[in-house]
Design an enzyme around this catalytic site. Structure first.
Site, PDB file in Angstrom:
ATOM      1  CE  LYS A   1      21.997  29.756 -74.016  1.00 26.71           C
ATOM      2  NZ  LYS A   1      21.372  30.899 -73.367  1.00 26.71           N
TER       3      LYS A   1
ATOM      4  NE  ARG B   1      26.353  30.585 -67.791  1.00 20.22           N
ATOM      5  CZ  ARG B   1      26.179  29.277 -67.726  1.00 20.22           C
ATOM      6  NH1 ARG B   1      26.792  28.584 -66.775  1.00 20.22           N
ATOM      7  NH2 ARG B   1      25.403  28.653 -68.591  1.00 20.22           N
TER       8      ARG B   1
ATOM      9  CE  LYS C   1      24.541  31.774 -76.286  1.00 24.29           C
ATOM     10  NZ  LYS C   1      23.672  32.701 -75.620  1.00 24.29           N
TER      11      LYS C   1
HETATM   12  C1  PBG Z   1      21.517  32.920 -71.188  1.00 22.19           C
HETATM   13  C2  PBG Z   1      22.576  33.409 -72.111  1.00 22.19           C
HETATM   14  C3  PBG Z   1      23.816  32.794 -72.305  1.00 22.19           C
HETATM   15  C4  PBG Z   1      24.531  33.579 -73.198  1.00 22.19           C
HETATM   16  C5  PBG Z   1      23.698  34.622 -73.583  1.00 22.19           C
HETATM   17  N1  PBG Z   1      22.499  34.512 -72.890  1.00 22.19           N
HETATM   18  C6  PBG Z   1      24.348  31.517 -71.804  1.00 22.19           C
HETATM   19  C7  PBG Z   1      24.231  31.196 -70.384  1.00 22.19           C
HETATM   20  O1  PBG Z   1      24.666  31.966 -69.520  1.00 22.19           O
HETATM   21  O2  PBG Z   1      23.729  30.089 -70.088  1.00 22.19           O
HETATM   22  C8  PBG Z   1      25.937  33.276 -73.632  1.00 22.19           C
HETATM   23  C9  PBG Z   1      26.590  34.195 -74.595  1.00 22.19           C
HETATM   24  C10 PBG Z   1      28.071  34.030 -74.650  1.00 22.19           C
HETATM   25  O3  PBG Z   1      28.654  33.148 -73.982  1.00 22.19           O
HETATM   26  O4  PBG Z   1      28.689  34.804 -75.384  1.00 22.19           O
HETATM   27  N2  PBG Z   1      20.259  33.470 -71.388  1.00 22.19           N
END
Ligand code: PBG
Length: 328
Positions: free
Chosen positions: A200, A210, A253
């Protein structure tokens, strides 16, 4: 021209093209991420993700019913919490009476046949907006690893108790797959799967997600835990650890800017590889399509197919229902 080999012969009709098509995209490859919010009758669109909504449990259940009727089988749930429910320790993440755990139980109660994936990370519940426990000192802030694992363990166990089928530790702490695996096994949940967020990356494309959760870091960034986009060999280290720690799936991801990583993991590991087609990737296509700059439907199918071609077996995507609707 005297050409012995004419590759165009294999493209001359739709029937022949279908015959030689190497990869396919099926609704059963897809997991739909969904957002839940408190209240009743609530359906609020995420401004930066047109067509994606935060729903209260009643409407979420209706939406899942529609999706199931379209042949969809897998869902991943994320909670949007009011600021007042967040704290430094993400306590609400393992409150059995909290919104998220109640929703998991209710979904599995109404739809026992679906595969429900849940998220084990602190960020939706953290007043710091980080995935780990934050320690502030004179020398700056530190995201604690081992202390975070204990909290993740409590979340994962509570989710398993509520009925989760697949736990997704999404925070990039070290050792979390082993920690959660051992805990689940010792508590009688050996049958609950773990989808490791293996590679990730610290990405600009998470912005809209977010927004959906109001979970942006309140200070600093996530670069001491999420990976540097410049690295691929490091993904092999992460993958080897997650594999040895017992992960059932290895996830990459974001997906689109990291197709090489999907292929790298698929070439080297014999567990299913998942690709998370994340929020920013969704929003880019929606924005360009709504401007009339690209054909959104074709672009959607093309990027999802690119992930399959790269070696993803599973794709988490906000487009899942649109794909299912096309297949009707
Ligand atoms: C963090 C989390 C993220 C996403 C899902 N869980 C990334 C982040 O905010 O750092 C991103 C999923 C998306 O962008 O669709 N636990």
């Amino acid at each position: 021209m005297d050409l012995l080999r004419r590759p165009r012969r294999n493209r001359k009709s739709a029937a022949i093209r279908d015959l030689v098509q190497e990869n396919t995209l099926s609704v059963s490859d897809l997991i739909l991420p969904m957002f839940i919010v408190e209240g009743e009758g609530v359906k609020s669109e995420v401004a930066s993700m047109p067509g994606v909504y935060r729903r209260s449990l009643d409407l979420l259940l209706e939406e899942i019913k529609e999706c199931v009727d379209l042949g969809m089988k897998a869902f991943d749930l994320f909670p949007n919490l009011p600021e007042a429910k967040k704290d430094k320790y993400a306590t609400e993440g393992h409150n059995p009476d909290g919104l998220y755990l109640r929703a998991i139980a209710e979904i599995k109660n109404k739809f026992p046949e679906v595969a429900l994936m849940t998220d084990a990370a602190m960020d939706p519940y953290s007043s710091d907006g980080h995935d780990g426990l934050v320690r502030e000192s004179a020398s700056g802030i530190e995201i604690l690893n081992d202390e975070t694992l204990e909290i993740l363990g409590k979340m994962a166990l509570a989710q398993a108790r509520a009925g989760a089928d697949i736990i997704g530790p999404s925070d990039m702490m070290d050792g979390r797959v082993a920690y959660i695996r051992e805990l689940l096994d010792s508590e009688g949940f050996a049958h609950v799967s773990i989808m490791a967020y293996t590679a990730k990356y610290a990405s600009a494309f998470y912005g809209p997600f977010r927004d959906a959760l109001d979970s942006a870091p309140r200070f600093g960034d996530k670069k001491t835990y999420q990976m540097n986009p410049a690295n691929s060999r490091e993904a092999l280290v992460e993958a080897e650890l997650d594999y040895l720690e017992g992960a059932d799936f290895l996830m990459v991801k974001p997906a689109l800017a990291y197709l090489d990583i999907i292929k790298l993991l698929n070439d080297n590991f014999n567990v299913p590889i998942a690709a998370y087609n994340i929020s920013g990737e969704y929003s880019m296509i929606k924005a360009a399509a709504s401007n009339g700059w690209i054909d959104g439907e074709r672009a959607m199918l093309e990027v999802l197919m690119s992930m399959k071609r790269a070696g993803a077996k599973v794709i988490l995507t906000y487009f899942a229902k649109e794909v299912a609707l096309l297949n009707q």
